[in-house]
Write a protein that holds these residues in place. Structure first.
Motif, mmCIF file in Angstrom:
data_model
loop_
_atom_site.group_PDB
_atom_site.id
_atom_site.type_symbol
_atom_site.label_atom_id
_atom_site.label_comp_id
_atom_site.label_asym_id
_atom_site.label_seq_id
_atom_site.Cartn_x
_atom_site.Cartn_y
_atom_site.Cartn_z
ATOM 1 N N MET A 1 0.812 -1.188 0.000
ATOM 2 C CA MET A 1 0.000 0.000 0.000
ATOM 3 C C MET A 1 0.862 1.261 0.000
ATOM 4 N N PHE A 2 1.856 1.336 0.898
ATOM 5 C CA PHE A 2 2.736 2.501 0.960
ATOM 6 C C PHE A 2 4.118 2.103 0.465
ATOM 7 N N LYS A 3 4.564 2.749 -0.597
ATOM 8 C CA LYS A 3 5.851 2.410 -1.206
ATOM 9 C C LYS A 3 7.009 3.220 -0.634
ATOM 10 N N SER A 4 6.732 4.438 -0.191
ATOM 11 C CA SER A 4 7.783 5.317 0.319
ATOM 12 C C SER A 4 7.296 5.989 1.595
ATOM 13 N N ILE A 5 7.922 5.639 2.718
ATOM 14 C CA ILE A 5 7.498 6.145 4.023
ATOM 15 C C ILE A 5 8.608 6.992 4.614
ATOM 16 N N LEU A 6 8.267 8.201 5.005
ATOM 17 C CA LEU A 6 9.212 9.109 5.652
ATOM 18 C C LEU A 6 8.948 9.104 7.153
ATOM 19 N N ALA A 22 8.570 1.654 14.515
ATOM 20 C CA ALA A 22 7.985 0.304 14.477
ATOM 21 C C ALA A 22 6.747 0.270 13.585
ATOM 22 N N THR A 23 5.931 1.300 13.652
ATOM 23 C CA THR A 23 4.738 1.384 12.820
ATOM 24 C C THR A 23 5.123 1.482 11.341
ATOM 25 N N ALA A 24 6.122 2.295 11.043
ATOM 26 C CA ALA A 24 6.584 2.439 9.661
ATOM 27 C C ALA A 24 7.122 1.118 9.122
ATOM 28 N N VAL A 25 7.858 0.388 9.953
ATOM 29 C CA VAL A 25 8.397 -0.910 9.532
ATOM 30 C C VAL A 25 7.257 -1.861 9.197
ATOM 31 N N LEU A 26 6.264 -1.930 10.070
ATOM 32 C CA LEU A 26 5.116 -2.806 9.838
ATOM 33 C C LEU A 26 4.389 -2.442 8.541
ATOM 34 N N LEU A 27 4.152 -1.159 8.327
ATOM 35 C CA LEU A 27 3.456 -0.722 7.117
ATOM 36 C C LEU A 27 4.289 -0.955 5.860
ATOM 37 N N SER A 28 5.595 -0.818 5.972
ATOM 38 C CA SER A 28 6.450 -1.023 4.794
ATOM 39 C C SER A 28 6.538 -2.495 4.409
ATOM 40 N N GLN A 29 6.413 -3.377 5.384
ATOM 41 C CA GLN A 29 6.528 -4.807 5.093
ATOM 42 C C GLN A 29 5.330 -5.336 4.313
ATOM 43 N N THR A 30 4.178 -4.725 4.501
ATOM 44 C CA THR A 30 2.997 -5.206 3.783
ATOM 45 C C THR A 30 3.074 -4.925 2.296
ATOM 46 N N SER A 31 3.853 -3.916 1.905
ATOM 47 C CA SER A 31 3.933 -3.577 0.482
ATOM 48 C C SER A 31 5.369 -3.552 -0.039
ATOM 49 N N ASN A 32 6.291 -4.093 0.759
ATOM 50 C CA ASN A 32 7.701 -4.104 0.371
ATOM 51 C C ASN A 32 8.198 -2.688 0.064
ATOM 52 N N GLY A 33 7.720 -1.728 0.851
ATOM 53 C CA GLY A 33 8.071 -0.320 0.648
ATOM 54 C C GLY A 33 9.399 0.049 1.290
ATOM 55 N N THR A 34 9.803 1.287 1.067
ATOM 56 C CA THR A 34 11.052 1.792 1.632
ATOM 57 C C THR A 34 10.755 2.778 2.758
ATOM 58 N N ILE A 35 11.740 2.912 3.644
ATOM 59 C CA ILE A 35 11.637 3.842 4.763
ATOM 60 C C ILE A 35 12.793 4.822 4.664
ATOM 61 N N ARG A 36 12.484 6.091 4.855
ATOM 62 C CA ARG A 36 13.495 7.140 4.879
ATOM 63 C C ARG A 36 13.444 7.798 6.254
ATOM 64 N N LEU A 37 14.517 7.630 7.035
ATOM 65 C CA LEU A 37 14.618 8.273 8.339
ATOM 66 C C LEU A 37 15.148 9.683 8.141
ATOM 67 N N LEU A 38 14.592 10.635 8.862
ATOM 68 C CA LEU A 38 14.975 12.036 8.722
ATOM 69 C C LEU A 38 15.210 12.651 10.085
#
Length: 142
Positions: A1-6, A22-38
């Motif tokens: 669902m979410f491909k790019s999470i900041l 932790a929430t971002a990791v969980l959401l990224s795993q459902t759609s194989n998305g990426t996480i950008r820490l800022l």
């Protein structure tokens, strides 16, 4: 669902950021998305520049980059799906919004304190991001 999470992180209070990460990791795993820490560093006020070392901003940025690298390693997802950046500016929410557009984020996951009386009058970074972001924003309370 979410491909790019900041995920904006205040490195002075990493305990507050843990639920958001932790929430971002969980959401990224459902759609194989990426996480950008800022992390956003405030600009050193001009009146203080004569009291700090000449390389203060560079050392502060380097320290923040190292801390974000530690957070990224501890997250537990593949290194190819997580990245980090340190930005510097006078307005935290402005830098968050700029970075979200730079990485074409479709979700911003950020932590927030419980509202206090001062935030009702002055606002908060999370409040500004929610109002002005061009993508979805999930505010995670500690």
């Amino acid at each position: 669902m979410f491909k790019s999470i900041l995920v904006p992180i205040d490195l002075t209070n990493t305990d507050l950021a843990k639920p958001a990460v932790a929430t971002a990791v969980l959401l990224s795993q459902t759609s194989n998305g990426t996480i950008r820490l800022l992390n956003v560093l405030h600009m050193t006020p001009v009146m203080l520049t004569e009291y700090v070392p000449a390389d203060f901003d560079m050392l502060q940025r380097q320290s923040s980059q190292e801390a974000l690298a530690i957070v990224a390693r501890e997250v537990g997802i593949e290194p190819s799906r997580i990245s980090s950046v340190v930005r510097q500016g006078n307005s935290v929410y402005h830098e968050i919004l700029e970075e979200s557009q730079a990485v074409d984020a479709d979700l911003i996951v950020m932590a927030s304190h419980r509202p206090a009386m001062k935030t009702y009058f002055l606002g908060s970074n999370a409040g500004y991001v929610v109002r002005y972001a061009s993508c979805s924003v999930l505010v995670v309370r500690h």
